[in-house]
Design a protein around this motif. Sequence first.
Motif, PDB file in Angstrom:
ATOM      1  N   VAL A  44     -85.794  63.231  16.793  1.00  0.00           N
ATOM      2  CA  VAL A  44     -86.411  63.186  18.128  1.00  0.00           C
ATOM      3  C   VAL A  44     -87.239  61.918  18.293  1.00  0.00           C
ATOM      4  O   VAL A  44     -87.141  61.235  19.315  1.00  0.00           O
ATOM      5  CB  VAL A  44     -87.268  64.449  18.381  1.00  0.00           C
ATOM      6  CG1 VAL A  44     -88.038  64.330  19.690  1.00  0.00           C
ATOM      7  CG2 VAL A  44     -86.400  65.694  18.382  1.00  0.00           C
ATOM      8  N   CYS A  45     -88.027  61.590  17.276  1.00  0.00           N
ATOM      9  CA  CYS A  45     -88.844  60.363  17.344  1.00  0.00           C
ATOM     10  C   CYS A  45     -87.961  59.131  17.505  1.00  0.00           C
ATOM     11  O   CYS A  45     -88.284  58.236  18.284  1.00  0.00           O
ATOM     12  CB  CYS A  45     -89.705  60.227  16.092  1.00  0.00           C
ATOM     13  SG  CYS A  45     -91.104  61.359  16.051  1.00  0.00           S
ATOM     14  N   LEU A  48     -86.400  59.194  21.186  1.00  0.00           N
ATOM     15  CA  LEU A  48     -87.385  58.938  22.247  1.00  0.00           C
ATOM     16  C   LEU A  48     -88.204  57.677  21.990  1.00  0.00           C
ATOM     17  O   LEU A  48     -88.974  57.260  22.854  1.00  0.00           O
ATOM     18  CB  LEU A  48     -88.335  60.138  22.384  1.00  0.00           C
ATOM     19  CG  LEU A  48     -87.703  61.471  22.776  1.00  0.00           C
ATOM     20  CD1 LEU A  48     -88.761  62.567  22.823  1.00  0.00           C
ATOM     21  CD2 LEU A  48     -86.983  61.370  24.100  1.00  0.00           C
ATOM     22  N   GLN A  49     -88.065  57.107  20.810  1.00  0.00           N
ATOM     23  CA  GLN A  49     -88.821  55.924  20.403  1.00  0.00           C
ATOM     24  C   GLN A  49     -90.325  56.174  20.515  1.00  0.00           C
ATOM     25  O   GLN A  49     -91.060  55.428  21.175  1.00  0.00           O
ATOM     26  CB  GLN A  49     -88.398  54.693  21.202  1.00  0.00           C
ATOM     27  CG  GLN A  49     -86.952  54.334  20.982  1.00  0.00           C
ATOM     28  CD  GLN A  49     -86.509  53.133  21.789  1.00  0.00           C
ATOM     29  OE1 GLN A  49     -87.244  52.593  22.598  1.00  0.00           O
ATOM     30  NE2 GLN A  49     -85.275  52.705  21.558  1.00  0.00           N
ATOM     31  N   LEU A  55     -95.233  62.891  19.198  1.00  0.00           N
ATOM     32  CA  LEU A  55     -94.425  64.109  19.186  1.00  0.00           C
ATOM     33  C   LEU A  55     -95.315  65.329  18.980  1.00  0.00           C
ATOM     34  O   LEU A  55     -95.123  66.366  19.625  1.00  0.00           O
ATOM     35  CB  LEU A  55     -93.354  64.025  18.102  1.00  0.00           C
ATOM     36  CG  LEU A  55     -92.367  65.184  18.026  1.00  0.00           C
ATOM     37  CD1 LEU A  55     -91.634  65.380  19.345  1.00  0.00           C
ATOM     38  CD2 LEU A  55     -91.375  64.962  16.894  1.00  0.00           C
ATOM     39  N   TYR A  58     -96.840  66.157  22.233  1.00  0.00           N
ATOM     40  CA  TYR A  58     -95.867  66.834  23.101  1.00  0.00           C
ATOM     41  C   TYR A  58     -95.760  68.312  22.744  1.00  0.00           C
ATOM     42  O   TYR A  58     -95.628  69.169  23.620  1.00  0.00           O
ATOM     43  CB  TYR A  58     -94.489  66.183  22.989  1.00  0.00           C
ATOM     44  CG  TYR A  58     -94.359  64.829  23.645  1.00  0.00           C
ATOM     45  CD1 TYR A  58     -95.375  64.263  24.385  1.00  0.00           C
ATOM     46  CD2 TYR A  58     -93.182  64.105  23.524  1.00  0.00           C
ATOM     47  CE1 TYR A  58     -95.247  63.024  24.983  1.00  0.00           C
ATOM     48  CE2 TYR A  58     -93.036  62.857  24.119  1.00  0.00           C
ATOM     49  CZ  TYR A  58     -94.071  62.331  24.840  1.00  0.00           C
ATOM     50  OH  TYR A  58     -93.920  61.099  25.435  1.00  0.00           O
ATOM     51  N   LEU A  64     -92.776  69.464  25.154  1.00  0.00           N
ATOM     52  CA  LEU A  64     -91.478  69.622  24.499  1.00  0.00           C
ATOM     53  C   LEU A  64     -91.479  70.924  23.702  1.00  0.00           C
ATOM     54  O   LEU A  64     -92.195  71.051  22.703  1.00  0.00           O
ATOM     55  CB  LEU A  64     -91.193  68.432  23.577  1.00  0.00           C
ATOM     56  CG  LEU A  64     -89.831  68.393  22.915  1.00  0.00           C
ATOM     57  CD1 LEU A  64     -88.713  68.373  23.960  1.00  0.00           C
ATOM     58  CD2 LEU A  64     -89.715  67.166  22.017  1.00  0.00           C
ATOM     59  N   VAL A  80     -84.717  67.991  24.636  1.00  0.00           N
ATOM     60  CA  VAL A  80     -85.027  66.575  24.412  1.00  0.00           C
ATOM     61  C   VAL A  80     -84.372  65.732  25.504  1.00  0.00           C
ATOM     62  O   VAL A  80     -85.002  64.823  26.063  1.00  0.00           O
ATOM     63  CB  VAL A  80     -84.556  66.127  23.014  1.00  0.00           C
ATOM     64  CG1 VAL A  80     -84.775  64.635  22.828  1.00  0.00           C
ATOM     65  CG2 VAL A  80     -85.291  66.909  21.922  1.00  0.00           C
ATOM     66  N   GLU A  81     -83.130  66.045  25.846  1.00  0.00           N
ATOM     67  CA  GLU A  81     -82.431  65.310  26.908  1.00  0.00           C
ATOM     68  C   GLU A  81     -83.138  65.490  28.249  1.00  0.00           C
ATOM     69  O   GLU A  81     -83.257  64.544  29.031  1.00  0.00           O
ATOM     70  CB  GLU A  81     -80.972  65.761  27.007  1.00  0.00           C
ATOM     71  CG  GLU A  81     -80.121  65.300  25.849  1.00  0.00           C
ATOM     72  CD  GLU A  81     -78.733  65.903  25.858  1.00  0.00           C
ATOM     73  OE1 GLU A  81     -78.458  66.822  26.677  1.00  0.00           O
ATOM     74  OE2 GLU A  81     -77.912  65.452  25.044  1.00  0.00           O
ATOM     75  N   LEU A  84     -86.135  63.330  28.262  1.00  0.00           N
ATOM     76  CA  LEU A  84     -85.695  61.934  28.380  1.00  0.00           C
ATOM     77  C   LEU A  84     -85.330  61.607  29.823  1.00  0.00           C
ATOM     78  O   LEU A  84     -85.720  60.563  30.347  1.00  0.00           O
ATOM     79  CB  LEU A  84     -84.494  61.710  27.461  1.00  0.00           C
ATOM     80  CG  LEU A  84     -84.049  60.287  27.191  1.00  0.00           C
ATOM     81  CD1 LEU A  84     -85.180  59.474  26.592  1.00  0.00           C
ATOM     82  CD2 LEU A  84     -82.853  60.278  26.260  1.00  0.00           C
ATOM     83  N   SER A  87     -88.413  61.310  32.157  1.00  0.00           N
ATOM     84  CA  SER A  87     -89.230  60.102  31.989  1.00  0.00           C
ATOM     85  C   SER A  87     -88.599  58.878  32.624  1.00  0.00           C
ATOM     86  O   SER A  87     -89.241  57.842  32.736  1.00  0.00           O
ATOM     87  CB  SER A  87     -89.479  59.845  30.502  1.00  0.00           C
ATOM     88  OG  SER A  87     -88.272  59.522  29.847  1.00  0.00           O
ATOM     89  N   LYS A  88     -87.353  58.980  33.053  1.00  0.00           N
ATOM     90  CA  LYS A  88     -86.677  57.833  33.691  1.00  0.00           C
ATOM     91  C   LYS A  88     -87.042  57.721  35.141  1.00  0.00           C
ATOM     92  O   LYS A  88     -87.382  58.569  35.829  1.00  0.00           O
ATOM     93  CB  LYS A  88     -85.164  57.962  33.552  1.00  0.00           C
ATOM     94  CG  LYS A  88     -84.697  57.712  32.145  1.00  0.00           C
ATOM     95  CD  LYS A  88     -83.194  57.750  32.073  1.00  0.00           C
ATOM     96  CE  LYS A  88     -82.739  57.463  30.653  1.00  0.00           C
ATOM     97  NZ  LYS A  88     -81.303  57.496  30.521  1.00  0.00           N
TER      98      LYS A  88
END
Length: 88
Positions: A44-45, A48-49, A55, A58, A64, A80-81, A84, A87-88
Motif C-alpha cells: 500500500v505504501c 500510494l507513495q 498509513l 489513515y 483507509l 486502496v483503489e 487513490l 485523491s485525484k
Amino acid sequence: MEIVAIEGKAFEQLKRRFDDFTRQVKSLCGNGRNSEKWMNSAEVCGLLQISQRTLQSYRDDGTLPYSQIGRKCYYKTSDVELLLNQSK
C-alpha cells in the motif's frame, strides 16, 4: 486408539447433519466466489507513495479500512483503489 461402534441409522443421521453444516458454511463463505485481493502495508505504501507513518494515520482516522491478523495489517485492493481515485 479407541474404536467406537454406532448404529447405521445414527451414522446416516450424523452424515446428513454434517452435509447440512457443510452447505451452510459454503453459503456463508460464498464458495470462494468473492476473491477480493488483499495488500500488505508495504504494498500500500508503495502504491500510494506514502510513509508507514502516513498509513498509520489513515488507519487511525478511518481514511483507509483494514483488517488485522496478529500484528500485520491488510487492506482490500478495492479500498486502496477507492482512496487513490478520491485523491485525484
